[in-house]
Motif scaffolding. Structure first.
Motif, PDB file in Angstrom:
ATOM      1  N   ARG A 154       0.881  -1.178  -0.105  1.00  0.00           N
ATOM      2  CA  ARG A 154      -0.152  -0.087   0.169  1.00  0.00           C
ATOM      3  C   ARG A 154       0.899   1.207   0.004  1.00  0.00           C
ATOM      4  O   ARG A 154       1.936   1.521   0.260  1.00  0.00           O
ATOM      5  N   SER A 155       0.129   2.382  -0.509  1.00  0.00           N
ATOM      6  CA  SER A 155       0.937   3.679  -0.494  1.00  0.00           C
ATOM      7  C   SER A 155       1.980   3.781   0.769  1.00  0.00           C
ATOM      8  O   SER A 155       1.686   3.571   1.802  1.00  0.00           O
ATOM      9  N   GLY A 156       3.046   4.057  -0.049  1.00  0.00           N
ATOM     10  CA  GLY A 156       4.210   4.431   0.984  1.00  0.00           C
ATOM     11  C   GLY A 156       5.003   3.064   1.562  1.00  0.00           C
ATOM     12  O   GLY A 156       5.827   3.056   2.234  1.00  0.00           O
ATOM     13  N   GLY A 157       4.431   1.986   1.229  1.00  0.00           N
ATOM     14  CA  GLY A 157       5.033   0.813   1.385  1.00  0.00           C
ATOM     15  C   GLY A 157       6.258   0.429   0.367  1.00  0.00           C
ATOM     16  O   GLY A 157       6.300   1.013  -0.454  1.00  0.00           O
ATOM     17  N   ALA A 158       6.833  -0.840   0.686  1.00  0.00           N
ATOM     18  CA  ALA A 158       7.921  -1.439  -0.078  1.00  0.00           C
ATOM     19  C   ALA A 158       7.433  -2.027  -1.097  1.00  0.00           C
ATOM     20  O   ALA A 158       6.481  -2.296  -1.429  1.00  0.00           O
ATOM     21  N   THR A 159       8.636  -2.247  -2.147  1.00  0.00           N
ATOM     22  CA  THR A 159       8.275  -3.069  -3.354  1.00  0.00           C
ATOM     23  C   THR A 159       9.276  -4.073  -3.252  1.00  0.00           C
ATOM     24  O   THR A 159      10.257  -4.057  -2.903  1.00  0.00           O
ATOM     25  N   TYR A 160       8.622  -5.408  -3.471  1.00  0.00           N
ATOM     26  CA  TYR A 160       9.464  -6.569  -3.527  1.00  0.00           C
ATOM     27  C   TYR A 160       9.493  -7.160  -5.167  1.00  0.00           C
ATOM     28  O   TYR A 160       8.643  -7.202  -5.839  1.00  0.00           O
ATOM     29  N   TYR A 161      10.670  -7.716  -5.393  1.00  0.00           N
ATOM     30  CA  TYR A 161      10.817  -8.544  -6.714  1.00  0.00           C
ATOM     31  C   TYR A 161      11.374  -9.542  -6.372  1.00  0.00           C
ATOM     32  O   TYR A 161      11.861 -10.390  -5.520  1.00  0.00           O
ATOM     33  N   SER A 162      10.733 -10.689  -7.419  1.00  0.00           N
ATOM     34  CA  SER A 162      11.618 -12.167  -7.506  1.00  0.00           C
ATOM     35  C   SER A 162      12.954 -12.010  -7.802  1.00  0.00           C
ATOM     36  O   SER A 162      13.361 -11.097  -8.514  1.00  0.00           O
ATOM     37  N   THR A 163      13.717 -13.152  -7.581  1.00  0.00           N
ATOM     38  CA  THR A 163      15.238 -12.918  -7.685  1.00  0.00           C
ATOM     39  C   THR A 163      15.462 -12.951  -9.393  1.00  0.00           C
ATOM     40  O   THR A 163      16.602 -12.284  -9.582  1.00  0.00           O
ATOM     41  N   VAL A 164      14.474 -13.399 -10.000  1.00  0.00           N
ATOM     42  CA  VAL A 164      14.783 -13.518 -11.545  1.00  0.00           C
ATOM     43  C   VAL A 164      14.719 -12.300 -12.268  1.00  0.00           C
ATOM     44  O   VAL A 164      15.187 -12.078 -13.356  1.00  0.00           O
ATOM     45  N   VAL A 165      13.955 -11.281 -11.506  1.00  0.00           N
ATOM     46  CA  VAL A 165      13.807  -9.950 -12.322  1.00  0.00           C
ATOM     47  C   VAL A 165      14.506  -8.852 -11.605  1.00  0.00           C
ATOM     48  O   VAL A 165      14.531  -7.675 -11.975  1.00  0.00           O
ATOM     49  N   LYS A 166      14.815  -9.152 -10.377  1.00  0.00           N
ATOM     50  CA  LYS A 166      15.324  -7.899  -9.651  1.00  0.00           C
ATOM     51  C   LYS A 166      16.653  -7.403 -10.297  1.00  0.00           C
ATOM     52  O   LYS A 166      17.292  -8.232 -10.873  1.00  0.00           O
ATOM     53  N   ASP A 167      16.682  -6.310 -10.225  1.00  0.00           N
ATOM     54  CA  ASP A 167      17.889  -5.374 -10.758  1.00  0.00           C
ATOM     55  C   ASP A 167      17.514  -5.168 -12.523  1.00  0.00           C
ATOM     56  O   ASP A 167      18.190  -4.401 -13.251  1.00  0.00           O
ATOM     57  N   ARG A 168      16.303  -5.801 -12.953  1.00  0.00           N
ATOM     58  CA  ARG A 168      16.142  -5.463 -14.293  1.00  0.00           C
ATOM     59  C   ARG A 168      14.770  -5.023 -14.559  1.00  0.00           C
ATOM     60  O   ARG A 168      14.512  -4.312 -15.315  1.00  0.00           O
ATOM     61  N   PHE A 169      13.808  -5.062 -13.390  1.00  0.00           N
ATOM     62  CA  PHE A 169      12.493  -4.683 -13.523  1.00  0.00           C
ATOM     63  C   PHE A 169      12.218  -3.631 -12.680  1.00  0.00           C
ATOM     64  O   PHE A 169      12.827  -3.864 -11.356  1.00  0.00           O
ATOM     65  N   ILE A 170      11.221  -2.758 -12.825  1.00  0.00           N
ATOM     66  CA  ILE A 170      10.877  -1.726 -11.703  1.00  0.00           C
ATOM     67  C   ILE A 170       9.282  -1.635 -11.648  1.00  0.00           C
ATOM     68  O   ILE A 170       8.922  -1.209 -12.763  1.00  0.00           O
ATOM     69  N   MET A 171       9.116  -1.885 -10.477  1.00  0.00           N
ATOM     70  CA  MET A 171       7.268  -1.580 -10.428  1.00  0.00           C
ATOM     71  C   MET A 171       7.311  -0.234  -9.787  1.00  0.00           C
ATOM     72  O   MET A 171       7.833  -0.035  -8.941  1.00  0.00           O
ATOM     73  N   SER A 172       6.135   0.645 -10.324  1.00  0.00           N
ATOM     74  CA  SER A 172       5.845   1.833  -9.752  1.00  0.00           C
ATOM     75  C   SER A 172       4.461   1.924  -9.792  1.00  0.00           C
ATOM     76  O   SER A 172       3.557   1.339 -10.417  1.00  0.00           O
ATOM     77  N   ARG A 173       3.940   2.681  -8.756  1.00  0.00           N
ATOM     78  CA  ARG A 173       2.549   2.941  -8.672  1.00  0.00           C
ATOM     79  C   ARG A 173       2.328   4.716  -8.692  1.00  0.00           C
ATOM     80  O   ARG A 173       3.114   5.212  -8.046  1.00  0.00           O
ATOM     81  N   ASP A 174       1.063   4.983  -9.464  1.00  0.00           N
ATOM     82  CA  ASP A 174       0.670   6.327  -9.703  1.00  0.00           C
ATOM     83  C   ASP A 174      -0.482   6.263  -8.999  1.00  0.00           C
ATOM     84  O   ASP A 174      -1.520   5.899  -9.746  1.00  0.00           O
ATOM     85  N   ASN A 175      -0.840   6.540  -7.699  1.00  0.00           N
ATOM     86  CA  ASN A 175      -2.058   6.338  -7.079  1.00  0.00           C
ATOM     87  C   ASN A 175      -2.931   7.570  -7.638  1.00  0.00           C
ATOM     88  O   ASN A 175      -4.259   7.476  -7.620  1.00  0.00           O
TER      89      ASN A 175
END
Length: 123
Positions: free
Chosen positions: A53-74
């Motif tokens: 939820r807004s203000g919280g952390a973002t987590y990635y699977s190991t296979v995409v970490k450092d290649r993919f970035i998730m962002s949210r525009d509330n």
């Protein structure tokens, strides 16, 4: 209820980039855990990333970490997945999902799903 619609998939060469979007309607995504999953032919649906939820952390699977970035525009009720350095093994249908559970990586705990968008990475 939340309705989710993904867009931005397509065909890209290995090493290239794509940006997926997931537009939500019905309710604000601010109180939802938002996630991206993917499913390749003949394989189980796989966790990719999630944003608490807004203000919280973002987590990635190991296979995409450092290649993919998730962002949210509330403000626009949209989440994005910026994918870089794509590999042929990233080829899959990518799904956006939402749940009121605070944190989980299990697809079974997500209540709302988009229809998916195809990403194909050629070698």
């Amino acid at each position: 209820q939340v309705q989710l619609v993904e867009s931005g998939g397509g065909l890209v060469q290995a090493g290239g980039s794509l940006r997926l979007a997931c537009a939500a309607s019905g309710e604000s995504i601010g109180t939802y855990l938002m996630a991206w999953f993917r499913q390749a032919p003949g394989k189980e649906r796989e966790f990719v990333t999630c944003s608490v939820r807004s203000g919280g952390a973002t987590y990635y699977s190991t296979v995409v970490k450092d290649r993919f970035i998730m962002s949210r525009d509330n403000a626009n009720n949209t989440v994005y997945l910026q994918m870089s350095s794509l590999k042929p093994e990233d080829t899959a249908v990518y799904f956006c999902a939402a749940t009121t559970t605070y944190y989980t990586r299990s697809a079974h705990e997500f209540d709302y799903w988009g229809q998916g968008t195809q990403v194909t990475v050629s070698s």
